[in-house]
Scaffold this motif. Structure first.
Motif, PDB file in Angstrom:
ATOM      1  N   TRP A  23       0.836  -1.204   0.000  1.00  0.00           N
ATOM      2  CA  TRP A  23       0.000   0.000   0.000  1.00  0.00           C
ATOM      3  C   TRP A  23       0.876   1.262   0.000  1.00  0.00           C
ATOM      4  N   GLN A  24       1.923   1.227   0.828  1.00  0.00           N
ATOM      5  CA  GLN A  24       2.829   2.381   0.898  1.00  0.00           C
ATOM      6  C   GLN A  24       3.448   2.667  -0.463  1.00  0.00           C
ATOM      7  N   LYS A  46      -7.400  -1.335   0.195  1.00  0.00           N
ATOM      8  CA  LYS A  46      -8.303  -1.011   1.305  1.00  0.00           C
ATOM      9  C   LYS A  46      -9.244  -2.174   1.580  1.00  0.00           C
ATOM     10  N   ASP A  94       1.486   6.243  -7.250  1.00  0.00           N
ATOM     11  CA  ASP A  94       0.405   7.120  -7.700  1.00  0.00           C
ATOM     12  C   ASP A  94       0.817   8.588  -7.654  1.00  0.00           C
ATOM     13  N   ARG A  95       1.771   8.891  -6.782  1.00  0.00           N
ATOM     14  CA  ARG A  95       2.285  10.267  -6.721  1.00  0.00           C
ATOM     15  C   ARG A  95       3.369  10.502  -7.773  1.00  0.00           C
ATOM     16  N   SER A 130      10.058   5.126   0.952  1.00  0.00           N
ATOM     17  CA  SER A 130       9.346   3.963   1.503  1.00  0.00           C
ATOM     18  C   SER A 130      10.063   3.341   2.692  1.00  0.00           C
ATOM     19  N   THR A 135      -4.848  -1.578  -6.898  1.00  0.00           N
ATOM     20  CA  THR A 135      -5.163  -0.161  -6.734  1.00  0.00           C
ATOM     21  C   THR A 135      -5.278   0.109  -5.236  1.00  0.00           C
ATOM     22  N   VAL A 136      -5.255   1.373  -4.858  1.00  0.00           N
ATOM     23  CA  VAL A 136      -5.415   1.721  -3.445  1.00  0.00           C
ATOM     24  C   VAL A 136      -6.766   1.225  -2.933  1.00  0.00           C
ATOM     25  N   ARG A 151       2.332   1.602  -3.411  1.00  0.00           N
ATOM     26  CA  ARG A 151       1.283   1.938  -4.373  1.00  0.00           C
ATOM     27  C   ARG A 151       0.958   3.440  -4.333  1.00  0.00           C
ATOM     28  N   GLU A 152       0.882   3.997  -3.126  1.00  0.00           N
ATOM     29  CA  GLU A 152       0.600   5.433  -2.993  1.00  0.00           C
ATOM     30  C   GLU A 152       1.752   6.276  -3.539  1.00  0.00           C
TER      31      GLU A 152
END
Length: 329
Positions: free
Chosen positions: A254-255, A296, A261-262, A273, A291-292, A257-258
Motif C-alpha cells: 500500500w505504501q 483497502k 500514484d504520486r 518507503s 489499486t489503493v 502503491r501510494e
C-alpha cells in the motif's frame, strides 16, 4: 527512562528501589527483567533474597511484607511482581504506601504488558520509581535492531542481509533473536554474515514458508498461495501469526502503491518507503497489481479474519476465501 538509559544504568550497577518494566513487546520486557535480576541478586543467595509474585493472584500485604524484609547475606532483596498490571484494587491500595516510602534495601520490580496510568498507584510508581516502556519495533527499525544484536554477538552483518532477515521473520523478536543465534553458530569463525548465510539458515524454517506465501499473495498467484497456505496450516503454523505477516506485506504494498500514484521517481522510492533496495523491485512490481481501493478492501477482509479467528471460527476455509479474494485479477 528510556530502554537505552535503563540498560546503561543497570550495567553500571546504578539500581533504583522501584521499577515498572512494561510494554507490548514481551521479549524485551522479559530480557530487561532478567538483566536487572542478574545485577541485583547474587545467584548464590537468590533463594534467600528473591520473592516472585503474580499480580492476578497475590495480595498486597504479602508483597508488602516481602519488600520490607531485610536481605540475607547480601546488600539487597528483590521482589518481582509478574503480571503487575493486573493487581487488584485492594492490593494497589496496600502497596501505595510502600511505593511512597520504599525500603532502601529492596528492589521492587513490577513487570507488565500494560498498566492503567490513570490509577493513583501506577502514577505514583512512575513518579517515584523508574518506569521503562519497551515498545515493539516498527518495521523500519528491525534492520538496525538485527545489526545491533549481531554486533553484540561479536559479528557483523551486511545491510541487505539484516533487512532480508527482518523481512523474512517480521517483528517477532523472540523468533528474530533465535534466527540470529543460529546464524552466528552457522557462520562459525567468519566475522561477517551475508545474504547467502541468511537464506541458508532461514530457508529451512516455517518463516521461509510464510515469506513464500505472502510473496504469492502479492503476485496474485492463486494456486501457489493456496498451496502454501495449506502447507503452513498443516505444519501447525498459527493462523494469526500468518495473518500478521500478510498484514505487514500488504502495508508495504500500500505504501509503495501510494508513492507510485504520486509519480515519485524510482530513485526516490527506496528513501521515501524505507524499504531496502534489495526488496524494492519485487515490492514495486507487486504493488502494481493493486489499486489503493483494492488494498483497502484487502485490509477490511483482514480485519474480519482477525476477529473471526479470535472468536473461534473455522480458520482454514475463511483464510482460503480471503486468498481467493486477494488474488482476484
Amino acid at each position: 527512562m528510556k530502554p537505552e538509559e535503563f540498560n546503561k544504568a543497570v550495567e553500571k550497577g546504578e539500581l533504583a528501589p522501584l521499577y515498572l518494566l512494561y510494554g507490548d513487546e514481551p521479549y524485551l520486557v522479559e530480557r530487561a527483567v532478567k538483566k536487572l535480576l542478574e545485577r541485583a541478586v547474587d545467584p548464590s543467595f537468590r533463594d534467600f533474597n528473591l520473592n516472585v509474585f503474580y499480580g492476578n493472584e497475590c495480595k498486597g500485604d504479602e508483597v508488602f511484607s516481602a519488600a520490607q524484609t531485610l536481605p540475607m547475606f547480601a546488600e539487597r532483596r528483590v521482589v518481582l511482581v509478574k503480571k503487575g498490571g493486573e493487581l487488584s484494587a485492594g492490593a494497589m491500595e496496600i502497596l501505595l504506601s510502600y511505593v511512597q516510602d520504599p525500603c532502601p534495601g529492596t528492589c521492587l520490580i513490577l513487570q507488565a504488558e500494560k498498566v492503567d496510568g490513570r490509577k493513583k498507584f501506577y502514577a505514583e510508581l512512575k513518579k517515584r520509581g523508574e518506569a521503562v516502556e519497551f515498545k515493539r519495533p516498527y518495521e523500519n527499525q528491525l534492520g538496525p535492531y538485527v545489526r545491533d544484536e549481531v554486533r553484540a554477538a561479536g559479528k557483523k552483518i551486511d545491510s541487505a542481509a539484516a533487512e532480508l532477515l527482518a523481512y523474512l521473520v517480521g517483528n517477532n523478536l523472540q523468533e528474530l533473536v533465535s534466527q540470529i543465534e543460529k546464524l552466528c553458530i552457522y557462520c562459525g569463525k567468519k566475522e561477517s554474515i551475508g545474504v547467502a548465510d541468511v537464506k541458508a539458515i532461514v530457508s529451512d524454517t516455517k518463516v521461509e514458508s510464510v515469506f513464500e506465501f505472502t510473496d504469492a499473495l502479492g503476485a496474485k498467484e492463486l494456486s501457489r498461495a493456496l498451496r502454501m497456505l495449506t502447507s503452513l496450516l498443516q505444519d501447525g503454523e498459527a493462523p494469526l501469526r500468518i495473518l500478521g505477516a500478510v498484514a505487514r506485506h500488504y502495508r508495504q504494498l500500500w505504501q509503495v502503491r501510494e508513492l507510485l500514484d504520486r509519480r515519485l521517481p524510482p530513485a526516490e522510492l527506496a528513501k521515501a518507503s524505507g524499504i531496502n533496495p534489495y526488496f524494492l523491485k519485487k515490492v514495486t512490481d507487486q504493488a502494481r497489481n493493486y489499486t489503493v481501493g483494492e488494498l483497502k478492501q484487502v485490509f477490511e477482509r483482514m480485519l474480519e479474519l482477525d476477529l473471526a479467528f479470535k472468536s473461534g471460527a473455522l480458520e482454514e476455509p475463511l483464510f482460503e476465501r480471503f486468498v481467493m479474494e486477494a488474488c482476484r485479477k
